[in-house]
Enzyme design. Structure first.
Site, mmCIF file in Angstrom:
data_model
loop_
_atom_site.group_PDB
_atom_site.id
_atom_site.type_symbol
_atom_site.label_atom_id
_atom_site.label_comp_id
_atom_site.label_asym_id
_atom_site.label_seq_id
_atom_site.Cartn_x
_atom_site.Cartn_y
_atom_site.Cartn_z
ATOM 1 N N ASN A 97 0.873 -1.089 -0.012
ATOM 2 C CA ASN A 97 -0.003 -0.049 0.085
ATOM 3 C C ASN A 97 0.845 1.317 0.028
ATOM 4 O O ASN A 97 1.866 1.353 -0.756
ATOM 5 C CB ASN A 97 -0.705 -0.134 1.110
ATOM 6 C CG ASN A 97 -1.966 1.191 1.289
ATOM 7 O OD1 ASN A 97 -2.353 1.545 0.226
ATOM 8 N ND2 ASN A 97 -2.127 1.791 2.584
ATOM 9 N N GLU A 98 0.678 2.307 0.862
ATOM 10 C CA GLU A 98 1.532 3.411 0.862
ATOM 11 C C GLU A 98 2.832 3.002 1.813
ATOM 12 O O GLU A 98 2.497 3.615 3.309
ATOM 13 C CB GLU A 98 0.701 4.491 1.066
ATOM 14 C CG GLU A 98 0.052 4.651 2.531
ATOM 15 C CD GLU A 98 -0.587 6.071 2.638
ATOM 16 O OE1 GLU A 98 -1.216 6.532 1.741
ATOM 17 O OE2 GLU A 98 -0.743 6.321 3.915
HETATM 18 O O1 AHR Z 1 -7.850 6.188 2.503
HETATM 19 C C1 AHR Z 1 -7.603 5.822 3.807
HETATM 20 C C2 AHR Z 1 -6.204 5.443 4.233
HETATM 21 O O2 AHR Z 1 -5.315 6.423 3.799
HETATM 22 C C3 AHR Z 1 -5.606 4.419 3.658
HETATM 23 O O3 AHR Z 1 -6.177 3.315 4.275
HETATM 24 C C4 AHR Z 1 -4.367 4.572 3.637
HETATM 25 O O4 AHR Z 1 -3.636 3.953 2.546
HETATM 26 C C5 AHR Z 1 -3.878 5.915 3.476
HETATM 27 O O5 AHR Z 1 -3.309 6.378 4.560
#
Ligand code: AHR
Length: 659
Positions: A383-384
């Site tokens: 993810n990020e």
């Molecule tokens: O979109 C909400 C959150 O924002 C996601 O889970 C995450 O990837 C980001 O920090």
């Protein structure tokens, strides 16, 4: 005399209200239909789906029973929890005891003879006095909404000890009025799967599903399910039609799932492992998520792939890379010598999606009802991810293994946190297909940064703007995002895909402020941000056309200036032979645009126009769902025409041309 005075008043009003006369800001726009600049990525607009804000259970997943397998427990990953109910969860959430006509019973959640190893808890009802019936009832998510004449599939597992009296399953009002029922037969001390259908005799927004029995001894219950037969595309174990339709109505080219931070988990222990989410729903291992609630996994990877197919979106599954969410300190990571299991998850997922029904995981897909492949083309790694040595060390192992086994799969990497994209250089080194960047900034940031991609290197990975939003759901926020989208379209040779986040939010179970679509158990409303996404998606065009905007003496090519008062994207829909102008006016002043179309032989005399406008702080709600919504109209067009852009507006013009 009186008549003359009235006319004077009217004339003055006309003068005062006519922006053409009192000097609205004026821009001159030239669009060069014969000068295409770039091809627009056909996948530009898609969806980011995360199970946040009860998007799955209680939301998109049409199951009406909450906590159907009695697996809830208190969640104590405190630093990650954003739902105040988390610490109070227990195995009987949404369930309550029923004792009728002098009946008495005792409820206990046990694990002695579980249904299967993934589904350990079950409810034991110890019958004291049976009276006219004892048992339990479920209230769903704030009461169950049912419709008169609709049919509901009931499914449950039951066992009886010291007796074999049946279980009566009834749809009831809160005060016990019966709307329809069914009865189980031939129960014994072995678990039995019981199924039936109940047709509701009345509508009710606050119904209950009641399960009662008589006799002596004990009744065991597990996996109690009430499913409307009407689901999106009539799928079994399917989706809520209104919510799924609102996704389809965005014309998405792809769907990124299942998140978000839930992918890598609050800790490794609750990372999203897709293998737990496929096969028979009673055999799936439920999980809890980083947003502080429980997931049944009834909506799992197979159902996400089906959704993609049903709405014509390419699947973009996101997999964890063996490092837990960096926001939860200390984060955890899988030792390198144990990483293979996580890499295998990625390889096996590709086989699940694309493998033949003879392959191990292709067989699972086929047995679930889909022998044909899902034609997975992309895979998102991480993810990020936070920029940590452990992330940097692990991602290359995944990339190498996937490339070796499946060279055609397009790997989408992560640029890391924020617009600063700390991991992008690593993604360039790894030569991934594209790199996913995320940011949630103030609207002003989007206005100031609409030129962000103009100077991006064209060599190296493409850009996937996989999560972005401007932190609120007012019209102004939506328009700020629109200006940024205009910048993406101008650069849609490198900005390959983009999706707003988060997508869905239950109004009563919310962990995130700004979202695209809000819902409760009955209704849905769409935000101005939704309509911006929809209008851009439905009016994308195939190639970008050169344009020049003149604000007084200032001349801006392709609206590349942070000083712009009007933001423009000009594209061509090659099939329809229509020029598409998307004009954003995020100011509180009228703007008068003089449009000149160059490089065309013939231009239609009328344009189709769609306008989204209103108060700067205007927003939609359950009470006023359409307050800010697109209005369709027409206006005069031609080689030259004038177009008024109201304050706070997005205006889209489609003009037929012949080059
Ligand atoms: O979109 C909400 C959150 O924002 C996601 O889970 C995450 O990837 C980001 O920090």
């Amino acid at each position: 005399m009186k008549f003359y005075a009235q006319w004077k008043v009217i004339l003055i009003l006309v003068l005062l209200l006519n922006p053409y006369l009192w000097g609205a800001h004026q821009v001159n726009i030239n669009v060069y239909a014969d000068q295409p600049t770039i091809k627009i990525s056909p996948k530009l607009y898609g969806l980011f789906y995360e199970d946040i804000n009860f998007s799955a259970d209680g939301g998109l997943y049409a199951e009406l029973i909450q906590n159907r397998s009695f697996e809830y427990f208190a969640l104590d990953c405190r630093e990650a929890l954003s739902d105040r109910r988390s610490l109070e969860y227990h195995p009987l959430v949404a369930w309550e005891k029923v004792e009728r006509g002098g009946g008495r019973c005792h409820l206990k959640v046990e694990r002695t003879v579980p249904l299967n190893r993934n589904n350990q808890n079950y409810l034991a009802i110890y019958i004291g006095e049976s009276g006219s019936g004892v048992g339990v009832r479920n209230s769903g998510y704030d009461g169950i909404a049912i419709d008169r004449g609709a049919s509901y599939d009931v499914s449950l597992y039951a066992a009886r000890w010291e007796g074999n009296e049946p279980v009566t399953v009834a749809l009831e009002s809160e005060d016990g009025k019966v709307y329809g029922s069914m009865t189980t037969q031939n129960l014994s001390s072995d678990w039995k799967h019981c199924q039936g259908v109940i047709k509701a005799s009345q509508s009710d927004d606050n119904a209950r599903l009641t399960l009662t029995t008589t006799g002596k001894g004990k009744l065991y219950l597990d996996m109690v399910s009430l499913f409307p037969q009407k689901t999106f595309k009539d799928r079994k174990n399917g989706l809520r039609p209104d919510l799924a339709q609102s996704l389809a109505d965005l014309n998405p080219s792809f769907l990124r799932f299942p998140g978000g931070c839930i992918t890598h988990g609050c800790s490794l222990q609750n990372a999203y492992r897709w293998k737990d989410t496929v096969g028979d729903v009673a055999q799936r291992r439920p999980n809890w998520n980083r947003w502080g609630y429980h997931q049944s996994y009834g909506l799992g990877f197979y159902e996400y792939f089906l959704l993609c197919e049903d709405i014509g979106a390419a699947p973009l599954p996101v997999l964890p890379v063996g490092v837990s969410c960096g926001y939860n300190k200390p984060y955890q990571y899988v030792p390198i010598d144990e990483l293979q299991e996580w890499i295998d998850d990625a390889l096996d997922l590709i086989e699940f999606a694309n493998g033949s029904p003879d392959s191990t995981w292709g067989k699972v897909r086929a047995e679930m009802g889909h022998p044909a492949p899902f034609e997975l083309e992309y895979l998102c790694l991480g993810n990020e991810e936070h920029d940590t040595p452990e992330v940097r060390e692990r991602i290359p192992y995944f990339v190498k293994a996937i490339r070796k086994a499946y060279p055609k799969i397009k790997i989408i990497g992560t640029s890391g946190l924020s617009e600063h994209k700390p991991l992008y250089p690593l993604m360039r080194e790894l030569e991934v297909y594209s790199s996913d960047e995320h940011y949630y900034n103030a609207p002003e940031w989007y206005l100031e940064n609409h030129t962000r991609f103009d100077g991006f290197q064209r060599k190296g990975p493409k850009i996937f703007v996989g999560e972005y939003a401007s932190r609120d759901n007012t019209l102004f926020n939506a328009l700020a995002e629109a200006t940024y989208l205009a910048g993406m379209e101008r650069n849609a040779d490198i900005v390959d895909m983009a999706c707003y986040a988060p997508l869905l939010a239950h109004v009563n179970y919310r962990q995130w402020g700004a979202n695209l679509i809000f819902f409760d158990k009955r209704k849905v409303f769409k935000t101005p941000n939704y309509y911006v996404q929809q209008l851009f998606s439905q009016n994308r065009g195939d190639v970008y056309l050169k344009n020049v905007i003149k604000h007084g003496a200032e001349k801006l090519e392709n609206s590349q200036s942070s000083m712009s008062r009007v933001f423009l994207s000009s594209t061509l829909d090659e099939e329809a032979n229509e020029l598409i102008l998307k004009l954003v006016n995020p100011s509180e002043q009228d703007v008068r645009a003089r449009v000149q179309l160059e490089g065309v032989r013939k231009v239609a005399s009328q344009a189709r126009v769609i306008v989204l406008s209103g108060d700067k702080r205007g927003r939609n709600s359950m009470e006023t769902p359409e307050q800010i919504s697109p209005q369709v109209t027409t206006q005069a067009a031609g080689r030259q025409f004038e177009c008024l852009l109201p304050p706070m507006s997005l205006k889209i013009l489609r003009v037929g041309i012949n080059q």
